[in-house]
Design a protein around this motif. Structure first.
Motif, PDB file in Angstrom:
ATOM      1  N   SER A 136       0.832  -1.207   0.000  1.00 41.59           N
ATOM      2  CA  SER A 136       0.000   0.000   0.000  1.00 41.59           C
ATOM      3  C   SER A 136       0.867   1.258   0.000  1.00 41.59           C
ATOM      4  O   SER A 136       2.055   1.225   0.329  1.00 41.59           O
ATOM      5  N   GLU A 137       0.250   2.374  -0.391  1.00 39.86           N
ATOM      6  CA  GLU A 137       0.949   3.657  -0.499  1.00 39.86           C
ATOM      7  C   GLU A 137       0.065   4.752   0.072  1.00 39.86           C
ATOM      8  O   GLU A 137      -1.117   4.853  -0.264  1.00 39.86           O
ATOM      9  N   CYS A 138       0.657   5.572   0.936  1.00 41.97           N
ATOM     10  CA  CYS A 138      -0.093   6.640   1.577  1.00 41.97           C
ATOM     11  C   CYS A 138       0.683   7.942   1.445  1.00 41.97           C
ATOM     12  O   CYS A 138       1.856   8.011   1.835  1.00 41.97           O
ATOM     13  N   THR A 139       0.052   8.970   0.893  1.00 36.07           N
ATOM     14  CA  THR A 139       0.744  10.221   0.589  1.00 36.07           C
ATOM     15  C   THR A 139       0.007  11.420   1.194  1.00 36.07           C
ATOM     16  O   THR A 139      -1.226  11.482   1.159  1.00 36.07           O
ATOM     17  N   ALA A 140       0.791  12.367   1.742  1.00 37.65           N
ATOM     18  CA  ALA A 140       0.263  13.645   2.230  1.00 37.65           C
ATOM     19  C   ALA A 140      -0.946  13.460   3.151  1.00 37.65           C
ATOM     20  O   ALA A 140      -1.931  14.192   3.074  1.00 37.65           O
ATOM     21  N   SER A 141      -0.847  12.487   4.043  1.00 40.00           N
ATOM     22  CA  SER A 141      -1.964  12.167   4.928  1.00 40.00           C
ATOM     23  C   SER A 141      -1.589  12.383   6.387  1.00 40.00           C
ATOM     24  O   SER A 141      -0.420  12.563   6.728  1.00 40.00           O
ATOM     25  N   VAL A 142      -2.601  12.367   7.254  1.00 38.21           N
ATOM     26  CA  VAL A 142      -2.407  12.648   8.678  1.00 38.21           C
ATOM     27  C   VAL A 142      -2.974  11.503   9.504  1.00 38.21           C
ATOM     28  O   VAL A 142      -4.112  11.070   9.292  1.00 38.21           O
ATOM     29  N   PHE A 143      -2.161  11.034  10.445  1.00 37.94           N
ATOM     30  CA  PHE A 143      -2.599  10.053  11.433  1.00 37.94           C
ATOM     31  C   PHE A 143      -2.406  10.700  12.798  1.00 37.94           C
ATOM     32  O   PHE A 143      -1.270  10.911  13.236  1.00 37.94           O
ATOM     33  N   ALA A 144      -3.490  11.032  13.471  1.00 43.67           N
ATOM     34  CA  ALA A 144      -3.411  11.745  14.747  1.00 43.67           C
ATOM     35  C   ALA A 144      -4.186  10.994  15.823  1.00 43.67           C
ATOM     36  O   ALA A 144      -5.358  10.658  15.622  1.00 43.67           O
ATOM     37  N   GLY A 145      -3.517  10.723  16.940  1.00 43.96           N
ATOM     38  CA  GLY A 145      -4.178   9.999  18.019  1.00 43.96           C
ATOM     39  C   GLY A 145      -4.698   8.655  17.553  1.00 43.96           C
ATOM     40  O   GLY A 145      -5.769   8.217  17.979  1.00 43.96           O
ATOM     41  N   THR A 146      -3.919   7.995  16.716  1.00 43.67           N
ATOM     42  CA  THR A 146      -4.368   6.763  16.066  1.00 43.67           C
ATOM     43  C   THR A 146      -3.743   5.538  16.714  1.00 43.67           C
ATOM     44  O   THR A 146      -2.547   5.516  17.000  1.00 43.67           O
ATOM     45  N   GLN A 160       5.409  11.932   2.829  1.00 38.91           N
ATOM     46  CA  GLN A 160       4.961  13.251   3.265  1.00 38.91           C
ATOM     47  C   GLN A 160       3.750  13.166   4.198  1.00 38.91           C
ATOM     48  O   GLN A 160       2.827  13.982   4.127  1.00 38.91           O
ATOM     49  N   CYS A 161       3.773  12.186   5.080  1.00 41.81           N
ATOM     50  CA  CYS A 161       2.673  12.013   6.028  1.00 41.81           C
ATOM     51  C   CYS A 161       3.067  12.551   7.406  1.00 41.81           C
ATOM     52  O   CYS A 161       4.246  12.653   7.741  1.00 41.81           O
ATOM     53  N   LYS A 162       2.062  12.881   8.190  1.00 39.75           N
ATOM     54  CA  LYS A 162       2.278  13.356   9.552  1.00 39.75           C
ATOM     55  C   LYS A 162       1.674  12.354  10.525  1.00 39.75           C
ATOM     56  O   LYS A 162       0.493  12.025  10.441  1.00 39.75           O
ATOM     57  N   PHE A 163       2.509  11.860  11.430  1.00 31.82           N
ATOM     58  CA  PHE A 163       2.069  10.951  12.482  1.00 31.82           C
ATOM     59  C   PHE A 163       2.198  11.692  13.813  1.00 31.82           C
ATOM     60  O   PHE A 163       3.289  12.096  14.206  1.00 31.82           O
ATOM     61  N   VAL A 210       8.901   8.329   4.098  1.00 32.37           N
ATOM     62  CA  VAL A 210       9.643   9.264   3.254  1.00 32.37           C
ATOM     63  C   VAL A 210       9.144  10.688   3.483  1.00 32.37           C
ATOM     64  O   VAL A 210       7.951  10.974   3.293  1.00 32.37           O
ATOM     65  N   ASP A 211      10.040  11.572   3.904  1.00 31.96           N
ATOM     66  CA  ASP A 211       9.684  12.980   4.132  1.00 31.96           C
ATOM     67  C   ASP A 211       8.487  13.108   5.080  1.00 31.96           C
ATOM     68  O   ASP A 211       7.592  13.934   4.863  1.00 31.96           O
ATOM     69  N   CYS A 212       8.467  12.289   6.102  1.00 27.82           N
ATOM     70  CA  CYS A 212       7.359  12.293   7.064  1.00 27.82           C
ATOM     71  C   CYS A 212       7.772  12.983   8.362  1.00 27.82           C
ATOM     72  O   CYS A 212       8.954  13.138   8.659  1.00 27.82           O
ATOM     73  N   LEU A 213       6.782  13.389   9.134  1.00 29.55           N
ATOM     74  CA  LEU A 213       6.983  13.861  10.499  1.00 29.55           C
ATOM     75  C   LEU A 213       6.384  12.828  11.427  1.00 29.55           C
ATOM     76  O   LEU A 213       5.193  12.527  11.340  1.00 29.55           O
ATOM     77  N   PRO A 262      13.968   8.041   5.061  1.00 28.04           N
ATOM     78  CA  PRO A 262      14.638   9.109   4.298  1.00 28.04           C
ATOM     79  C   PRO A 262      13.870  10.425   4.340  1.00 28.04           C
ATOM     80  O   PRO A 262      12.673  10.482   4.055  1.00 28.04           O
ATOM     81  N   GLY A 263      14.579  11.499   4.730  1.00 27.94           N
ATOM     82  CA  GLY A 263      13.972  12.826   4.758  1.00 27.94           C
ATOM     83  C   GLY A 263      12.978  13.046   5.868  1.00 27.94           C
ATOM     84  O   GLY A 263      12.321  14.097   5.910  1.00 27.94           O
ATOM     85  N   SER A 264      12.848  12.103   6.792  1.00 32.02           N
ATOM     86  CA  SER A 264      11.831  12.206   7.841  1.00 32.02           C
ATOM     87  C   SER A 264      12.403  12.779   9.128  1.00 32.02           C
ATOM     88  O   SER A 264      13.607  12.717   9.383  1.00 32.02           O
ATOM     89  N   THR A 265      11.505  13.326   9.942  1.00 31.80           N
ATOM     90  CA  THR A 265      11.870  13.871  11.246  1.00 31.80           C
ATOM     91  C   THR A 265      11.203  13.047  12.331  1.00 31.80           C
ATOM     92  O   THR A 265       9.982  12.887  12.330  1.00 31.80           O
TER      93      THR A 265
END
Length: 219
Positions: free
Chosen positions: A94-104, A118-121, A137-140, A157-160
């Protein structure tokens, strides 16, 4: 793991089969070749549901329970998962792009050959999960708990990573060397065998010193 190029909806091999989704997600339902475009799901009891060769665009999941559900060859773009229970779920190809997972809650889940771009966790529980050939990749990743998880062939890669926890995790072929920041809150001893860069080693030096009981005095 080679990170695949970002794909748009039209590039999916099953794009020509997709049909608009209408209705509600039902428990133990099976959903194939569907496009969930702008769908909003609130407090849905969708446990043991299977999604395969389907796409989610700008879909929102607020709360709700999807335990033991499967996501096989699923594409997600600008999806929001807020306070959602995804524990014991399975993610494959699966592939997930520019999405947000909060309190999950995604604990005790299995992810295989899955990429997050480019996802935010934020405040995500992955404790006890098994991740194999997964790329962030490029995620927070802020306040993400990998405690007791098994990570094999995982890269960032590219993640914080900010306040990430790895207590009692098991890591094999985990590559942190291309992460922009390694904010490890606990469990640094579990990263034995992981790959980091020389610059990251300097950043982690205080935590490593504390772990082995070294006292560092100013020079």
């Amino acid at each position: 793991m080679r990170v695949p190029t970002l794909r748009d909806l039209a590039a999916l091999p099953y794009a020509h089969r997709l049909e608009p989704f209408t209705g509600e997600i039902e428990r133990e339902g099976t959903y194939e070749w569907l496009h969930f475009d702008g769908s909003a799901f609130e407090d849905v009891q969708g446990g043991s549901t299977q999604f395969s060769e389907s796409a989610f665009s700008s879909a929102t999941f607020e709360r709700g329970h999807y335990r033991r559900s499967r996501f096989d060859d699923v594409w997600m773009h600008t999806v929001r998962m807020v306070g959602t229970d995804l524990a014991e779920t399975t993610w494959l190809d699966s592939e997930c792009t520019a999405s947000v997972f909060a309190g999950t809650e995604i604990h005790v889940s299995e992810m295989h050959r899955t990429v997050f771009h480019q996802c935010k966790f934020d405040s995500v529980n992955l404790r006890g999960s098994t991740l194999k050939d997964v790329a962030f990749v490029d995620c927070l990743l802020r306040d993400v708990d990998f405690g007791g998880a098994m990570l094999t062939g995982v890269s960032f890669p590219g993640s914080t990573l900010d306040v990430a926890r790895f207590d009692k995790a098991t890591v094999t072929r985990v590559d942190l060397s291309e992460a922009l920041a390694l904010g490890i809150a606990s469990g640094i001893e579990a990263l034995k065998g992981a790959t980091i860069s020389s610059i990251q080693l300097l950043d982690l030096a205080p935590a490593l010193a504390r772990h082995v009981g070294l006292t560092v005095k100013g020079g």
